[in-house]
Design a protein around this motif. Structure first.
Motif, PDB file in Angstrom:
ATOM      1  N   ALA A 271       0.820  -1.204   0.000  1.00 42.15           N
ATOM      2  CA  ALA A 271       0.000   0.000   0.000  1.00 42.15           C
ATOM      3  C   ALA A 271       0.860   1.263   0.000  1.00 42.15           C
ATOM      4  CB  ALA A 271      -0.929  -0.003   1.208  1.00 42.15           C
ATOM      5  N   VAL A 272       1.933   1.251   0.775  1.00 42.06           N
ATOM      6  CA  VAL A 272       2.815   2.424   0.824  1.00 42.06           C
ATOM      7  C   VAL A 272       3.549   2.603  -0.498  1.00 42.06           C
ATOM      8  CG1 VAL A 272       4.898   3.360   1.905  1.00 42.06           C
ATOM      9  CG2 VAL A 272       3.086   2.373   3.327  1.00 42.06           C
ATOM     10  N   ASN A 273       4.080   1.514  -1.040  1.00 43.30           N
ATOM     11  CA  ASN A 273       4.881   1.601  -2.258  1.00 43.30           C
ATOM     12  C   ASN A 273       4.047   1.908  -3.503  1.00 43.30           C
ATOM     13  OD1 ASN A 273       7.195   1.054  -0.811  1.00 43.30           O
ATOM     14  ND2 ASN A 273       7.082  -1.158  -1.163  1.00 43.30           N
ATOM     15  N   ARG A 274       2.750   1.595  -3.441  1.00 38.33           N
ATOM     16  CA  ARG A 274       1.893   1.854  -4.596  1.00 38.33           C
ATOM     17  C   ARG A 274       1.857   3.342  -4.918  1.00 38.33           C
ATOM     18  NH1 ARG A 274      -2.663  -0.148  -2.725  1.00 38.33           N
ATOM     19  NH2 ARG A 274      -1.995  -2.245  -3.264  1.00 38.33           N
ATOM     20  N   ASP A 275       1.916   4.173  -3.904  1.00 40.80           N
ATOM     21  CA  ASP A 275       1.920   5.619  -4.108  1.00 40.80           C
ATOM     22  C   ASP A 275       2.714   6.261  -2.980  1.00 40.80           C
ATOM     23  OD1 ASP A 275       1.510   8.285  -4.536  1.00 40.80           O
ATOM     24  OD2 ASP A 275      -0.689   8.213  -4.457  1.00 40.80           O
ATOM     25  N   PRO A 276       4.034   6.407  -3.164  1.00 39.35           N
ATOM     26  CA  PRO A 276       4.880   6.931  -2.090  1.00 39.35           C
ATOM     27  C   PRO A 276       4.509   8.343  -1.645  1.00 39.35           C
ATOM     28  CG  PRO A 276       6.208   5.868  -3.783  1.00 39.35           C
ATOM     29  CD  PRO A 276       4.812   5.971  -4.328  1.00 39.35           C
ATOM     30  N   ALA A 277       3.708   9.056  -2.451  1.00 33.24           N
ATOM     31  CA  ALA A 277       3.327  10.416  -2.080  1.00 33.24           C
ATOM     32  C   ALA A 277       2.163  10.436  -1.094  1.00 33.24           C
ATOM     33  CB  ALA A 277       2.954  11.216  -3.330  1.00 33.24           C
ATOM     34  N   ARG A 278       1.490   9.319  -0.942  1.00 30.50           N
ATOM     35  CA  ARG A 278       0.346   9.289  -0.022  1.00 30.50           C
ATOM     36  C   ARG A 278       0.816   9.429   1.418  1.00 30.50           C
ATOM     37  NH1 ARG A 278      -3.852   4.507  -0.857  1.00 30.50           N
ATOM     38  NH2 ARG A 278      -1.954   3.231  -0.675  1.00 30.50           N
ATOM     39  N   PHE A 279       0.043  10.129   2.219  1.00 28.57           N
ATOM     40  CA  PHE A 279       0.405  10.300   3.627  1.00 28.57           C
ATOM     41  C   PHE A 279      -0.765  10.070   4.576  1.00 28.57           C
ATOM     42  CE2 PHE A 279      -0.680  14.400   1.777  1.00 28.57           C
ATOM     43  CZ  PHE A 279      -1.678  14.855   2.634  1.00 28.57           C
ATOM     44  N   ASP A 280      -1.961   9.856   4.051  1.00 33.02           N
ATOM     45  CA  ASP A 280      -3.137   9.651   4.896  1.00 33.02           C
ATOM     46  C   ASP A 280      -3.109   8.229   5.479  1.00 33.02           C
ATOM     47  OD1 ASP A 280      -5.736   9.023   5.873  1.00 33.02           O
ATOM     48  OD2 ASP A 280      -6.592  10.618   4.649  1.00 33.02           O
ATOM     49  N   ARG A 281      -2.837   8.137   6.758  1.00 35.77           N
ATOM     50  CA  ARG A 281      -2.658   6.825   7.379  1.00 35.77           C
ATOM     51  C   ARG A 281      -3.928   5.977   7.308  1.00 35.77           C
ATOM     52  NH1 ARG A 281      -1.300   7.781  13.551  1.00 35.77           N
ATOM     53  NH2 ARG A 281      -1.741   5.542  13.695  1.00 35.77           N
ATOM     54  N   ILE A 282      -5.096   6.596   7.419  1.00 33.92           N
ATOM     55  CA  ILE A 282      -6.331   5.827   7.366  1.00 33.92           C
ATOM     56  C   ILE A 282      -6.499   5.206   5.992  1.00 33.92           C
ATOM     57  CG2 ILE A 282      -8.856   5.964   7.460  1.00 33.92           C
ATOM     58  CD1 ILE A 282      -8.534   8.101   9.628  1.00 33.92           C
ATOM     59  N   GLU A 283      -6.229   5.978   4.962  1.00 32.94           N
ATOM     60  CA  GLU A 283      -6.335   5.479   3.589  1.00 32.94           C
ATOM     61  C   GLU A 283      -5.359   4.323   3.361  1.00 32.94           C
ATOM     62  OE1 GLU A 283      -5.493   7.125  -0.954  1.00 32.94           O
ATOM     63  OE2 GLU A 283      -5.903   8.552   0.669  1.00 32.94           O
ATOM     64  N   ILE A 284      -4.155   4.454   3.870  1.00 31.87           N
ATOM     65  CA  ILE A 284      -3.133   3.418   3.679  1.00 31.87           C
ATOM     66  C   ILE A 284      -3.477   2.162   4.485  1.00 31.87           C
ATOM     67  CG2 ILE A 284      -0.713   2.838   4.099  1.00 31.87           C
ATOM     68  CD1 ILE A 284      -0.101   5.866   3.590  1.00 31.87           C
ATOM     69  N   LEU A 285      -3.795   2.338   5.752  1.00 32.58           N
ATOM     70  CA  LEU A 285      -4.067   1.188   6.610  1.00 32.58           C
ATOM     71  C   LEU A 285      -5.320   0.430   6.197  1.00 32.58           C
ATOM     72  CD1 LEU A 285      -3.111   2.703  10.080  1.00 32.58           C
ATOM     73  CD2 LEU A 285      -1.973   0.809   8.922  1.00 32.58           C
ATOM     74  N   ARG A 286      -6.286   1.140   5.628  1.00 31.82           N
ATOM     75  CA  ARG A 286      -7.502   0.457   5.183  1.00 31.82           C
ATOM     76  C   ARG A 286      -7.177  -0.636   4.163  1.00 31.82           C
ATOM     77  NH1 ARG A 286     -10.207   4.676   3.219  1.00 31.82           N
ATOM     78  NH2 ARG A 286     -11.170   5.180   5.226  1.00 31.82           N
ATOM     79  N   GLU A 287      -6.123  -0.444   3.403  1.00 29.20           N
ATOM     80  CA  GLU A 287      -5.778  -1.399   2.357  1.00 29.20           C
ATOM     81  C   GLU A 287      -5.148  -2.683   2.905  1.00 29.20           C
ATOM     82  OE1 GLU A 287      -3.664   0.345  -0.924  1.00 29.20           O
ATOM     83  OE2 GLU A 287      -4.983   2.106  -0.961  1.00 29.20           O
ATOM     84  N   THR A 288      -4.873  -2.717   4.200  1.00 30.00           N
ATOM     85  CA  THR A 288      -4.357  -3.952   4.789  1.00 30.00           C
ATOM     86  C   THR A 288      -5.483  -4.916   5.155  1.00 30.00           C
ATOM     87  OG1 THR A 288      -4.416  -3.136   7.087  1.00 30.00           O
ATOM     88  CG2 THR A 288      -2.420  -2.687   5.795  1.00 30.00           C
ATOM     89  N   GLU A 289      -6.692  -4.421   5.310  1.00 32.08           N
ATOM     90  CA  GLU A 289      -7.749  -5.239   5.919  1.00 32.08           C
ATOM     91  C   GLU A 289      -8.169  -6.416   5.051  1.00 32.08           C
ATOM     92  OE1 GLU A 289     -10.949  -3.175   7.839  1.00 32.08           O
ATOM     93  OE2 GLU A 289      -9.623  -1.549   8.470  1.00 32.08           O
ATOM     94  N   THR A 290      -8.343  -6.210   3.756  1.00 31.67           N
ATOM     95  CA  THR A 290      -8.768  -7.319   2.899  1.00 31.67           C
ATOM     96  C   THR A 290      -7.719  -8.423   2.823  1.00 31.67           C
ATOM     97  OG1 THR A 290     -10.282  -5.948   1.605  1.00 31.67           O
ATOM     98  CG2 THR A 290      -9.473  -7.965   0.565  1.00 31.67           C
ATOM     99  N   PRO A 291      -6.427  -8.107   2.586  1.00 31.99           N
ATOM    100  CA  PRO A 291      -5.433  -9.195   2.581  1.00 31.99           C
ATOM    101  C   PRO A 291      -5.346  -9.943   3.906  1.00 31.99           C
ATOM    102  CG  PRO A 291      -4.525  -7.227   1.546  1.00 31.99           C
ATOM    103  CD  PRO A 291      -5.817  -6.826   2.178  1.00 31.99           C
ATOM    104  N   VAL A 292      -5.434  -9.234   5.024  1.00 30.40           N
ATOM    105  CA  VAL A 292      -5.370  -9.913   6.325  1.00 30.40           C
ATOM    106  C   VAL A 292      -6.615 -10.769   6.537  1.00 30.40           C
ATOM    107  CG1 VAL A 292      -5.322  -9.556   8.821  1.00 30.40           C
ATOM    108  CG2 VAL A 292      -3.816  -8.218   7.350  1.00 30.40           C
ATOM    109  N   ALA A 293      -7.768 -10.275   6.127  1.00 30.33           N
ATOM    110  CA  ALA A 293      -8.994 -11.064   6.241  1.00 30.33           C
ATOM    111  C   ALA A 293      -8.911 -12.336   5.407  1.00 30.33           C
ATOM    112  CB  ALA A 293     -10.204 -10.233   5.828  1.00 30.33           C
ATOM    113  N   LEU A 294      -8.351 -12.247   4.217  1.00 28.33           N
ATOM    114  CA  LEU A 294      -8.208 -13.431   3.370  1.00 28.33           C
ATOM    115  C   LEU A 294      -7.262 -14.452   4.010  1.00 28.33           C
ATOM    116  CD1 LEU A 294      -8.025 -11.775  -0.164  1.00 28.33           C
ATOM    117  CD2 LEU A 294      -9.897 -13.169   0.758  1.00 28.33           C
ATOM    118  N   ALA A 295      -6.170 -13.968   4.602  1.00 28.59           N
ATOM    119  CA  ALA A 295      -5.246 -14.878   5.284  1.00 28.59           C
ATOM    120  C   ALA A 295      -5.922 -15.535   6.482  1.00 28.59           C
ATOM    121  CB  ALA A 295      -3.995 -14.111   5.726  1.00 28.59           C
TER     122      ALA A 295
END
Length: 279
Positions: A241-265
């Motif tokens: 999520a961080v590397n997809r757009d290194p200019a992003r800084f909104d932590r909520i936007e970035i962290l939200r992208e972890t939820e689906t992969p963790v749920a699948l695992a």
């Protein structure tokens, strides 16, 4: 409201031949992902707050988070304190709304471990909660060495403490990043021959998936603690999520992208343990 106790989820698991994962939580995103996975799989889960989690977030906050998620879920969710090291730790968790506590006296002399665990079990039961204890010592990958559980001591521990679940050391290790050589089955069978309490494996990430599945179905192991492999899934998703757009800084936007992969695992773990479709 589906806030559950340890006994309410481990009893059916033991009778029906599956195991419930004790899911190590570190923050809001992984907690939400675990509950989403449980909902999708129609499975019970145990949300666990260990020492690292408690060092980062105050216990009353964790209790409120766990209870909020459980009360909104349609599947059983246990709010569990992992590796409490004192009666006071466990009392604080019960006061914060936890429905299960684990007292870890595994490094203590046997009699002291029994006495303190029994006191915590009495405290938990008086609050309508469950209690897990540990006999033998589960070591750490690259760290403290394990001390295997003695079957006779395990029988005495289960009998004299009144715990609802008993963590044992049979070749499992905390913090393994890859599966090890598997658990010591003769030692497990010797423990099972002398006890009837549900058994718990800490360091479940290091147990090969095929052995986890087999033992969930055919042994008295009713709870596998899973942390490292899910933290690794979170870390991989966060880096992506961080590397997809290194200019992003909104932590909520970035962290939200972890939820689906963790749920699948997490869903894969639930299926592996045979917990899917149980509720």
């Amino acid at each position: 409201m589906t806030l559950a106790t340890l006994t309410e989820v481990l009893g059916p698991a033991l009778r029906e031949g599956y195991a419930v994962p004790g899911l190590v939580c570190l923050g809001w995103e992984d907690m939400r992902a675990y509950v989403a996975a449980a909902e999708a799989e129609r499975a019970p889960i145990i949300l666990q707050a260990g020492p690292g989690c408690r060092a980062h977030t105050p216990l009353p906050v964790l209790g409120a988070m766990f209870r909020h998620l459980a009360e909104a879920a349609s599947v059983p969710v246990v709010a569990h304190l992992d590796h409490g090291t004192s009666r006071e730790d466990c009392r604080a968790a019960l006061d914060a709304g936890f429905t299960s506590v684990m007292f870890d006296g595994s490094r203590l002399p046997l009699q002291q471990n029994i006495d303190l665990t029994a006191a915590v079990a009495e405290l938990a039961h008086s609050a309508g909660a469950g209690c897990e204890g540990e006999i033998g010592f589960v070591g750490y990958a690259g760290g403290a060495t394990s001390a295997g559980t003695d079957p006779e001591e395990a029988a005495r521990f289960a009998r004299e403490t009144g715990v609802d679940a008993m963590a044992i050391s049979i070749g499992n290790l905390h913090l393994q990043e890859t599966p090890g050589g598997g658990l010591d089955l003769p030692r497990l069978r010797a423990i099972e021959a002398l006890t009837d309490v549900p058994l718990v494996i800490h360091g479940g990430s290091g147990v090969p998936a095929d052995q986890r599945a087999s033992l969930a179905a055919t042994s008295r192991i009713a709870k596998f603690n899973i942390g490292t492999e899910l933290r690794m899934a979170f870390g991989a998703a966060l880096r992506e999520a961080v590397n997809r757009d290194p200019a992003r800084f909104d932590r909520i936007e970035i962290l939200r992208e972890t939820e689906t992969p963790v749920a699948l695992a997490c869903r894969a773990i639930l299926r592996n343990l045979g917990a899917s479709g149980r509720v």
